[in-house]
Design a protein around this motif. Structure first.
Motif, PDB file in Angstrom:
ATOM      1  N   GLN A  29      61.070 -23.932  86.500  1.00  0.00           N
ATOM      2  CA  GLN A  29      61.483 -23.336  85.276  1.00  0.00           C
ATOM      3  C   GLN A  29      60.646 -21.790  84.745  1.00  0.00           C
ATOM      4  O   GLN A  29      61.362 -20.889  84.498  1.00  0.00           O
ATOM      5  CB  GLN A  29      61.138 -24.184  83.985  1.00  0.00           C
ATOM      6  CG  GLN A  29      62.042 -25.442  84.045  1.00  0.00           C
ATOM      7  CD  GLN A  29      63.576 -25.018  83.616  1.00  0.00           C
ATOM      8  OE1 GLN A  29      63.846 -24.666  82.519  1.00  0.00           O
ATOM      9  NE2 GLN A  29      64.422 -25.254  84.583  1.00  0.00           N
ATOM     10  N   LEU A 102      65.201 -28.051  92.311  1.00  0.00           N
ATOM     11  CA  LEU A 102      66.160 -28.383  91.361  1.00  0.00           C
ATOM     12  C   LEU A 102      66.015 -27.751  89.980  1.00  0.00           C
ATOM     13  O   LEU A 102      67.156 -26.977  89.367  1.00  0.00           O
ATOM     14  CB  LEU A 102      66.078 -29.789  91.431  1.00  0.00           C
ATOM     15  CG  LEU A 102      67.135 -30.636  90.471  1.00  0.00           C
ATOM     16  CD1 LEU A 102      68.725 -30.195  91.010  1.00  0.00           C
ATOM     17  CD2 LEU A 102      67.004 -32.138  90.065  1.00  0.00           C
ATOM     18  N   SER A 103      64.764 -27.855  89.374  1.00  0.00           N
ATOM     19  CA  SER A 103      64.677 -27.023  88.243  1.00  0.00           C
ATOM     20  C   SER A 103      64.744 -25.566  88.462  1.00  0.00           C
ATOM     21  O   SER A 103      65.471 -24.952  87.215  1.00  0.00           O
ATOM     22  CB  SER A 103      63.191 -27.295  87.851  1.00  0.00           C
ATOM     23  OG  SER A 103      62.975 -26.606  86.612  1.00  0.00           O
ATOM     24  N   SER A 105      67.003 -23.839  90.147  1.00  0.00           N
ATOM     25  CA  SER A 105      68.361 -23.735  90.355  1.00  0.00           C
ATOM     26  C   SER A 105      68.976 -23.780  88.854  1.00  0.00           C
ATOM     27  O   SER A 105      69.601 -23.060  88.639  1.00  0.00           O
ATOM     28  CB  SER A 105      69.087 -24.728  91.110  1.00  0.00           C
ATOM     29  OG  SER A 105      68.565 -24.639  92.558  1.00  0.00           O
ATOM     30  N   VAL A 106      68.566 -24.880  88.021  1.00  0.00           N
ATOM     31  CA  VAL A 106      69.138 -25.097  86.741  1.00  0.00           C
ATOM     32  C   VAL A 106      68.663 -23.972  85.854  1.00  0.00           C
ATOM     33  O   VAL A 106      69.249 -23.416  84.977  1.00  0.00           O
ATOM     34  CB  VAL A 106      68.933 -26.387  86.156  1.00  0.00           C
ATOM     35  CG1 VAL A 106      69.234 -26.587  84.694  1.00  0.00           C
ATOM     36  CG2 VAL A 106      69.552 -27.401  87.056  1.00  0.00           C
ATOM     37  N   PHE A 109      70.447 -20.480  86.106  1.00  0.00           N
ATOM     38  CA  PHE A 109      71.908 -20.495  85.225  1.00  0.00           C
ATOM     39  C   PHE A 109      71.582 -20.262  83.981  1.00  0.00           C
ATOM     40  O   PHE A 109      72.283 -19.424  83.158  1.00  0.00           O
ATOM     41  CB  PHE A 109      72.576 -21.903  85.528  1.00  0.00           C
ATOM     42  CG  PHE A 109      73.314 -21.903  87.042  1.00  0.00           C
ATOM     43  CD1 PHE A 109      74.538 -20.966  87.060  1.00  0.00           C
ATOM     44  CD2 PHE A 109      72.753 -22.470  87.979  1.00  0.00           C
ATOM     45  CE1 PHE A 109      75.275 -21.293  88.028  1.00  0.00           C
ATOM     46  CE2 PHE A 109      73.426 -22.605  89.204  1.00  0.00           C
ATOM     47  CZ  PHE A 109      74.779 -21.944  89.186  1.00  0.00           C
ATOM     48  N   ALA A 110      70.464 -21.199  83.372  1.00  0.00           N
ATOM     49  CA  ALA A 110      70.305 -21.077  81.985  1.00  0.00           C
ATOM     50  C   ALA A 110      69.654 -19.961  81.544  1.00  0.00           C
ATOM     51  O   ALA A 110      70.098 -19.278  80.461  1.00  0.00           O
ATOM     52  CB  ALA A 110      69.242 -22.207  81.635  1.00  0.00           C
ATOM     53  N   VAL A 118      73.922 -23.696  81.563  1.00  0.00           N
ATOM     54  CA  VAL A 118      73.701 -25.199  81.883  1.00  0.00           C
ATOM     55  C   VAL A 118      75.097 -26.027  82.235  1.00  0.00           C
ATOM     56  O   VAL A 118      74.988 -26.826  83.152  1.00  0.00           O
ATOM     57  CB  VAL A 118      73.066 -25.968  80.738  1.00  0.00           C
ATOM     58  CG1 VAL A 118      72.791 -27.382  80.621  1.00  0.00           C
ATOM     59  CG2 VAL A 118      71.753 -25.186  80.100  1.00  0.00           C
ATOM     60  N   SER A 121      75.725 -24.996  85.838  1.00  0.00           N
ATOM     61  CA  SER A 121      75.066 -25.629  86.887  1.00  0.00           C
ATOM     62  C   SER A 121      74.981 -27.168  86.894  1.00  0.00           C
ATOM     63  O   SER A 121      75.098 -27.767  88.034  1.00  0.00           O
ATOM     64  CB  SER A 121      73.435 -25.640  86.420  1.00  0.00           C
ATOM     65  OG  SER A 121      73.307 -25.979  85.192  1.00  0.00           O
ATOM     66  N   ALA A 122      75.481 -27.924  85.586  1.00  0.00           N
ATOM     67  CA  ALA A 122      75.947 -29.092  85.819  1.00  0.00           C
ATOM     68  C   ALA A 122      77.228 -29.336  86.486  1.00  0.00           C
ATOM     69  O   ALA A 122      77.384 -30.439  87.117  1.00  0.00           O
ATOM     70  CB  ALA A 122      76.289 -29.736  84.311  1.00  0.00           C
ATOM     71  N   GLY A 126      75.596 -31.156  89.118  1.00  0.00           N
ATOM     72  CA  GLY A 126      75.136 -32.374  88.416  1.00  0.00           C
ATOM     73  C   GLY A 126      75.359 -33.612  89.194  1.00  0.00           C
ATOM     74  O   GLY A 126      74.539 -34.598  89.260  1.00  0.00           O
TER      75      GLY A 126
END
Length: 200
Positions: A29, A102-103, A105-106, A109-110, A118, A121-122, A126
């Motif tokens: 993050q 994983l974090s 990548s999300v 996007f955010a 979000v 990315s989901a 997801g």
């Protein structure tokens, strides 16, 4: 007494794996939000290319193998660490790396698109995250148990050999089913998400 000991034996590896995963996720993050403006154009291009290519191409052997590789990469790696006596620290490092990727990548996007990111990315990841996360942790725990057994053998302490066949069979079946669903569902989910973002 035996039940308390067994609970403690399971609880310690679970807490260790969770902590490593969370540390990796936190680092992901932090890195993702370090330069959000730079990530936005690349993400838009990647999403557009992915959507266009998946819409225009048929599901063939190459795409199926690529999807399987993406789904099985982390679980297979952590499974293999159970064949070495140094598997416990390697599993923990793999959990941190998995959490980071994983974090990150999300987070990209955010950071680039806000809450709409979000959703994107989901829709893109997801399904894979929902299936691979529990499989990863189950295989990681079984590998830590087997690696601990190998370590005890290496220092001359006999112990019962852990049986991982049921865990591996269940996780493999779940990953195969998830990968098959991913081939058909993810492009459609991503299309719906892109259309929703475009209309809002």
């Amino acid at each position: 007494m035996d039940r308390r000991n067994h609970t403690g034996t399971i609880l310690v590896p679970v807490l260790c794996l969770s902590l490593c995963f969370l540390i990796g996720a936190g680092a992901g993050q932090a890195l993702a939000f370090a330069s959000p403006d730079a990530a936005a154009p690349e993400l838009r291009r990647s999403l557009t290319d992915y959507y266009r290519n998946r819409e225009q191409s048929q599901i063939g052997l190459s795409l199926a193998l690529s999807t399987l590789g993406t789904w099985f990469r982390a679980p297979a790696l952590v499974f293999l660490w159970g064949f070495t006596s140094l598997g416990v620290p390697l599993v923990c490092l793999s959990a941190a790396a998995f959490g980071f990727l994983l974090s990150f990548s999300v987070g990209c996007f955010a950071a680039a698109f806000g809450w709409e990111g979000v959703l994107l990315s989901a829709s893109a990841m997801g399904l894979r995250a929902v299936v691979t996360l529990p499989c990863f942790f189950l295989l990681a725990l079984s590998s830590m148990e087997r690696a601990g057994w190998l370590f005890r053998l290496s220092i001359g302490r006999a112990a019962a050999r852990p049986d991982r066949r049921v865990c591996v069979a269940v996780c493999s079946a779940a990953l195969l089913a998830g990968a098959a669903l991913d081939l058909y569902a993810t492009p459609r989910l991503l299309r719906l998400a892109l259309e929703w973002v475009a209309n809002h």
